[in-house]
Write a protein that holds these residues in place. Sequence first.
Motif, PDB file in Angstrom:
ATOM      1  N   LEU A 105       3.147 -46.272 -13.746  1.00 52.76           N
ATOM      2  CA  LEU A 105       2.535 -45.460 -14.798  1.00 52.76           C
ATOM      3  C   LEU A 105       1.920 -46.341 -15.881  1.00 52.76           C
ATOM      4  N   ALA A 106       2.600 -47.433 -16.208  1.00 55.78           N
ATOM      5  CA  ALA A 106       2.091 -48.327 -17.247  1.00 55.78           C
ATOM      6  C   ALA A 106       0.795 -48.999 -16.815  1.00 55.78           C
ATOM      7  N   VAL A 107       0.765 -49.537 -15.602  1.00 56.69           N
ATOM      8  CA  VAL A 107      -0.440 -50.241 -15.161  1.00 56.69           C
ATOM      9  C   VAL A 107      -1.587 -49.289 -14.870  1.00 56.69           C
ATOM     10  N   ARG A 108      -1.281 -47.994 -14.762  1.00 58.53           N
ATOM     11  CA  ARG A 108      -2.343 -47.000 -14.614  1.00 58.53           C
ATOM     12  C   ARG A 108      -2.903 -46.566 -15.972  1.00 58.53           C
ATOM     13  N   GLY A 109      -2.446 -47.200 -17.039  1.00 58.89           N
ATOM     14  CA  GLY A 109      -3.055 -46.939 -18.335  1.00 58.89           C
ATOM     15  C   GLY A 109      -2.255 -46.082 -19.266  1.00 58.89           C
ATOM     16  N   ARG A 110      -0.965 -45.838 -18.981  1.00 60.55           N
ATOM     17  CA  ARG A 110      -0.109 -45.042 -19.863  1.00 60.55           C
ATOM     18  C   ARG A 110       1.147 -45.828 -20.251  1.00 60.55           C
ATOM     19  N   PRO A 111       0.982 -47.023 -20.860  1.00 59.48           N
ATOM     20  CA  PRO A 111       2.164 -47.821 -21.191  1.00 59.48           C
ATOM     21  C   PRO A 111       3.039 -47.188 -22.254  1.00 59.48           C
ATOM     22  N   GLY A 112       2.440 -46.516 -23.225  1.00 57.17           N
ATOM     23  CA  GLY A 112       3.233 -45.887 -24.278  1.00 57.17           C
ATOM     24  C   GLY A 112       4.163 -44.820 -23.739  1.00 57.17           C
ATOM     25  N   ALA A 163       9.426 -53.958 -18.501  1.00 58.53           N
ATOM     26  CA  ALA A 163       8.882 -54.960 -19.423  1.00 58.53           C
ATOM     27  C   ALA A 163       7.737 -55.738 -18.777  1.00 58.53           C
ATOM     28  N   ILE A 164       7.883 -56.061 -17.496  1.00 56.39           N
ATOM     29  CA  ILE A 164       6.795 -56.762 -16.802  1.00 56.39           C
ATOM     30  C   ILE A 164       5.516 -55.935 -16.848  1.00 56.39           C
ATOM     31  N   GLY A 165       5.660 -54.638 -16.552  1.00 56.64           N
ATOM     32  CA  GLY A 165       4.476 -53.781 -16.552  1.00 56.64           C
ATOM     33  C   GLY A 165       3.832 -53.663 -17.912  1.00 56.64           C
ATOM     34  N   VAL A 166       4.651 -53.464 -18.954  1.00 54.45           N
ATOM     35  CA  VAL A 166       4.099 -53.291 -20.295  1.00 54.45           C
ATOM     36  C   VAL A 166       3.465 -54.588 -20.781  1.00 54.45           C
ATOM     37  N   LEU A 167       4.150 -55.718 -20.577  1.00 57.05           N
ATOM     38  CA  LEU A 167       3.573 -57.005 -20.969  1.00 57.05           C
ATOM     39  C   LEU A 167       2.248 -57.246 -20.250  1.00 57.05           C
ATOM     40  N   LEU A 168       2.214 -56.897 -18.987  1.00 59.46           N
ATOM     41  CA  LEU A 168       0.997 -57.106 -18.203  1.00 59.46           C
ATOM     42  C   LEU A 168      -0.140 -56.235 -18.720  1.00 59.46           C
ATOM     43  N   VAL A 169       0.165 -54.971 -19.015  1.00 59.09           N
ATOM     44  CA  VAL A 169      -0.882 -54.062 -19.495  1.00 59.09           C
ATOM     45  C   VAL A 169      -1.398 -54.511 -20.857  1.00 59.09           C
ATOM     46  N   LEU A 170      -0.484 -54.766 -21.784  1.00 53.75           N
ATOM     47  CA  LEU A 170      -0.915 -55.169 -23.126  1.00 53.75           C
ATOM     48  C   LEU A 170      -1.637 -56.508 -23.099  1.00 53.75           C
TER      49      LEU A 170
END
Length: 734
Positions: free
Chosen positions: A518-525, A564-571
């Motif tokens: 979900l995060a890497v699809r553009g919804r990290p929040g 955390a990996i996903g959010v760090l990657l997206v941001l």
Amino acid sequence: MTATAAREPRAELRTLRLCTGVVGASTLAATVATSFVVTQPDRLGTPTSPWVLTAIAILLPLLAAGSAPWSDLPTLRWLNALVVVEYGVLLLVLALAAASGRVSDGEVPWVLTFTAAPVAAALVAWGRRAAWLVLLAATAAIQLLRVLVGHDTLSALASDVQAFFASLALVLLFGTLVAASRDFDRSTRVAYARASHRSAEDARAGVRRRLQALVHDELLATLVLAARDAPALRTAVAAQAARTRRLLRDLHEPEAAARVPVDDLVRQVRDTAAQECPAARVGLIDSRRTGSAAASVGLDVAEALTGALRQALVNSRTHAGPQATISVEMAISDDDVRIRVADDGVGFDPARVSPRRMGISTSIVGRVRGVPGGEARVESRPGSGTRVTLAWTRGRPAEEPAAPAVDTGILPAEDRRVRTGILVTIAVFWAAQAVLAGIAGAAAGDPAVAGLAIVGVGAAFLAIGWRSLARPTPARAWVVVAIVVATTALSLVPIPRDEHRYGDTWYVAACGFVLLALAVRGRPGVAVLGGLVAVVLSLSGAYLWPNDVADVLASTTRHLVILAIGVLLVLGTARTQARTTALRAEELAAVRAQVFREAAARELRERSRALEEVIGRMLERLESGAELTEHERRECAALDGRLRDQYRGGRISRPPMIEAAMAARRRGVDVVLLDDASDRVLSETELDAIAHWLASRLDAVPEGRFTGRILPHGRDGLASAVTGDEVAELPRTP
């Protein structure tokens, strides 16, 4: 070194730096969480403490992550290669110790089961294929090591499955990002090349327009007056010739860095208005900030604006009518200069102005457009007066910024190959989780919770939507979070648990993978909020069922690390893309500016020298103020015609036509050459044939008028020659 060579695009380098940093940060966070939050008995009887192994294992990933922002590409690849080698050496040492009997029955250090670090490092160092090989080799080595140390439990299986898919996800995501960055770099190189080519063409065209304006305003006027050789005009002709020679000398070595203070430009505008039209009203609007960057403009900008202003005032004074009121308004700000010349005279229809007339197209519009950032327009209607606007804008943005998509997370929305790879990975992941569910349900003697959990994980993945990789709607994202929360809440259900058996809450970590997607699809929040709620629920389960604390904490830690990996990657990706795009726009502007300056300087030197070779001696003669001979007067007329040919004759003005026209004018023939068929594409062979044919026709004309012209598109012939009442056409060769 060329402008483009000095500015090598670096999107791939920035992406690899990001990947290295994310892996280092994730490794550190996971190591700290596992060491201090998850309480696991250490039964590995190796001569070296597991803490030493952990420190050695995370040393190079942290070193690579810490130095990544300052590392160039070769250094970054070497550092990541060392990470892979270090990991392999540690596995080999531990395997040899276990095979030789120096390791008692116990667990494998967790840090060695975190294969994401060496796998991602292999991708940075050697590419995607190497990453796949390292993933398979590391997974096989871990399983062999577990057999050697006798640690093949449900906990180990759950940990290895989650670690394998975390590494798999990183290979897919990092590989996609690196491939996209390479494409971006390739497109940037193309953009740089196009910008350089176009900027050079713009520079050459700008120089031609500046020289056309010089020819129109200075040379032609000087030669026309000189051809008359009236005694009353000799002083004025001499002054004009001296001024023209000075301008040509200045063009030989243009001072690209020469600057004119804006206050001096304002004075030049006022002086020009006073000289050309003393009755004109002059106004000024100054909206600059104190100490702003617009304290000066380039010398070429100042010359273009004042030269165009002079011609606009001359036109208004000459054609607006004796009762017309003329005004000049100048507006300056931090980033632009605008001059508006207006009159309420008779006006005219711009569409009916002959292309042979160069006063507007060359001396006003062309002159201002010949400098970077310059723009000019002329507006008029019969009976409504005329308005001329001259403008220059500082740092006009480069074209083709190629901003990244803003609504698709970090994945290409319509890339079928990436989408297929992700779907296959999700299917395999779900199947592996189903195996874990079966084992956990059988071990607990209650398969209901495991069955509901595997259904929840599958439903959450499906709820994201996979018809494309575009960002899911907010409603869909919240549905996914609701399913994840409901699935995680199963940890609150009282079922038989064994404090020595880890893996009962495997679904908590599995939900972390859902939130990663979900995060890497553009919804990290939304993913972070859902992850925090899931953590609270799982920790509540640990509080309710103390005999399962270690299992819940282990699953929760994996959940957090994966998220955390996903959010760090997206941001990090969003920041990297924004910075890369901004830098590309800046670099394109710098490339265009540098190439423009270099090409303009070369073109000015070449054309001004060529122009001086043609007319320099005559200007020197005119500057003396002496009376001209009949031959010299004819030469002035011939030179006047030759210069007009260069700008009206266009493609016709080439040898032998140039020599034929000069000779004819010396005989007294009125020669007009026209190339107003710009929409017609002709080869060099055809243009040479036209020039030779027209020259042969002109050589046979003893006196009178001769008009040579390239025929417009759609006509059968290539060119026409008109002598008196006789019209001849050059047919196209089959």
